[in-house]
Design a protein around this motif. Sequence first.
Motif, short mmCIF file in Angstrom:
data_model
loop_
_atom_site.label_atom_id
_atom_site.label_comp_id
_atom_site.label_asym_id
_atom_site.label_seq_id
_atom_site.Cartn_x
_atom_site.Cartn_y
_atom_site.Cartn_z
N ARG A 6 0.85 -1.20 0.00
CA ARG A 6 0.00 0.00 0.00
C ARG A 6 0.88 1.24 0.00
N GLY A 7 1.95 1.22 0.77
CA GLY A 7 2.87 2.35 0.79
C GLY A 7 3.52 2.60 -0.56
N VAL A 8 3.88 1.52 -1.24
CA VAL A 8 4.47 1.64 -2.58
C VAL A 8 3.43 2.23 -3.53
N ALA A 9 2.20 1.73 -3.47
CA ALA A 9 1.14 2.24 -4.34
C ALA A 9 0.85 3.70 -4.05
N ASP A 10 0.82 4.07 -2.76
CA ASP A 10 0.59 5.47 -2.39
C ASP A 10 1.70 6.36 -2.94
N GLU A 11 2.94 5.95 -2.77
CA GLU A 11 4.04 6.77 -3.25
C GLU A 11 3.99 6.92 -4.77
N LEU A 12 3.70 5.86 -5.48
CA LEU A 12 3.59 5.95 -6.94
C LEU A 12 2.46 6.90 -7.35
N VAL A 85 9.29 11.11 -0.80
CA VAL A 85 7.93 11.08 -0.24
C VAL A 85 7.98 10.44 1.14
N ALA A 86 7.38 11.11 2.13
CA ALA A 86 7.25 10.57 3.48
C ALA A 86 5.76 10.39 3.75
N LEU A 87 5.35 9.15 3.93
CA LEU A 87 3.94 8.82 4.17
C LEU A 87 3.64 8.79 5.66
N ILE A 93 4.15 14.05 2.89
CA ILE A 93 4.97 15.20 2.52
C ILE A 93 5.84 14.74 1.36
N ALA A 94 5.84 15.52 0.29
CA ALA A 94 6.70 15.23 -0.86
C ALA A 94 7.62 16.43 -1.07
N ASP A 95 8.90 16.18 -1.01
CA ASP A 95 9.91 17.21 -1.30
C ASP A 95 10.51 16.89 -2.65
N SER A 96 10.60 17.89 -3.51
CA SER A 96 11.15 17.67 -4.84
C SER A 96 11.80 18.95 -5.35
N TYR A 97 12.63 18.79 -6.36
CA TYR A 97 13.23 19.93 -7.05
C TYR A 97 12.48 20.16 -8.35
N TRP A 98 12.44 21.42 -8.79
CA TRP A 98 11.79 21.75 -10.06
C TRP A 98 12.71 22.64 -10.88
N GLN A 99 12.49 22.55 -12.19
CA GLN A 99 13.14 23.42 -13.15
C GLN A 99 12.05 23.95 -14.08
N PHE A 100 12.15 25.21 -14.45
CA PHE A 100 11.20 25.81 -15.39
C PHE A 100 11.97 26.26 -16.61
N TRP A 101 11.68 25.59 -17.72
CA TRP A 101 12.37 25.84 -18.98
C TRP A 101 11.49 26.67 -19.90
N VAL A 102 12.11 27.60 -20.64
CA VAL A 102 11.41 28.43 -21.61
C VAL A 102 12.07 28.24 -22.97
N ARG A 123 -4.90 12.02 1.39
CA ARG A 123 -5.68 11.00 0.69
C ARG A 123 -7.15 11.42 0.77
N THR A 124 -7.82 11.44 -0.37
CA THR A 124 -9.24 11.81 -0.41
C THR A 124 -10.00 10.64 -1.03
N ASP A 125 -11.30 10.78 -1.09
CA ASP A 125 -12.12 9.76 -1.75
C ASP A 125 -11.81 9.67 -3.24
N HIS A 126 -11.12 10.69 -3.77
CA HIS A 126 -10.77 10.73 -5.20
C HIS A 126 -9.26 10.65 -5.41
N GLY A 127 -8.57 10.02 -4.47
CA GLY A 127 -7.13 9.84 -4.58
C GLY A 127 -6.35 10.92 -3.84
N TRP A 128 -5.05 10.88 -3.98
CA TRP A 128 -4.16 11.84 -3.32
C TRP A 128 -4.29 13.20 -4.00
N LYS A 129 -4.38 14.24 -3.17
CA LYS A 129 -4.49 15.62 -3.66
C LYS A 129 -3.50 16.49 -2.88
N ILE A 130 -3.02 17.53 -3.54
CA ILE A 130 -2.13 18.47 -2.87
C ILE A 130 -2.99 19.43 -2.03
N ALA A 131 -2.67 19.49 -0.72
CA ALA A 131 -3.37 20.38 0.19
C ALA A 131 -2.57 21.65 0.43
#
Length: 138
Positions: A6-12, A85-87, A93-102, A123-131
């Motif tokens: 379940r943890g693997v599925a959640d992280e994916l 990802v820390a469940l 909590i998901a920590d990540s790096y981003w790049q914005f290319w133009v 986790r919501t009734d409609h899957g994981w959502k960013i709060a």
Amino acid sequence: MIEDWRGVADELEIRGVLARVAQYSDTGDLADYAALFTEDARWSMAGWPEKTGRAAIREAGAARRAEGQTGPGSATRHLVGTVAVALDGDRAIADSYWQFWVETASAAPRLFSMGAYRDTLHRTDHGWKIADRLITPG
């Protein structure tokens, strides 16, 4: 053992949410983009007005598209990587790096900005959502 899977599925699923937010920001439908956030989500980035609520986040995306900053035809791409990802039950909590290319349609795309995301997801009734999305440039 089932909890491990379940943890693997959640992280994916969470990684998929992060990827889809970036993709929909660049080329997708804003309704699909906004649907990846909770109704009361918060979007915060230094130097930009904070957005609270799915509707405000969608409106901000529409404004960026109207100005040609992002969206279809803007030749921009958000890249997300180095995701950790820390469940914790129905919260993560998901920590990540981003790049914005133009100028991505050119022979020499240009890195415009980069930084880190700290996303709190529920986790919501409609899957994981960013709060809560905290964006730190640099």
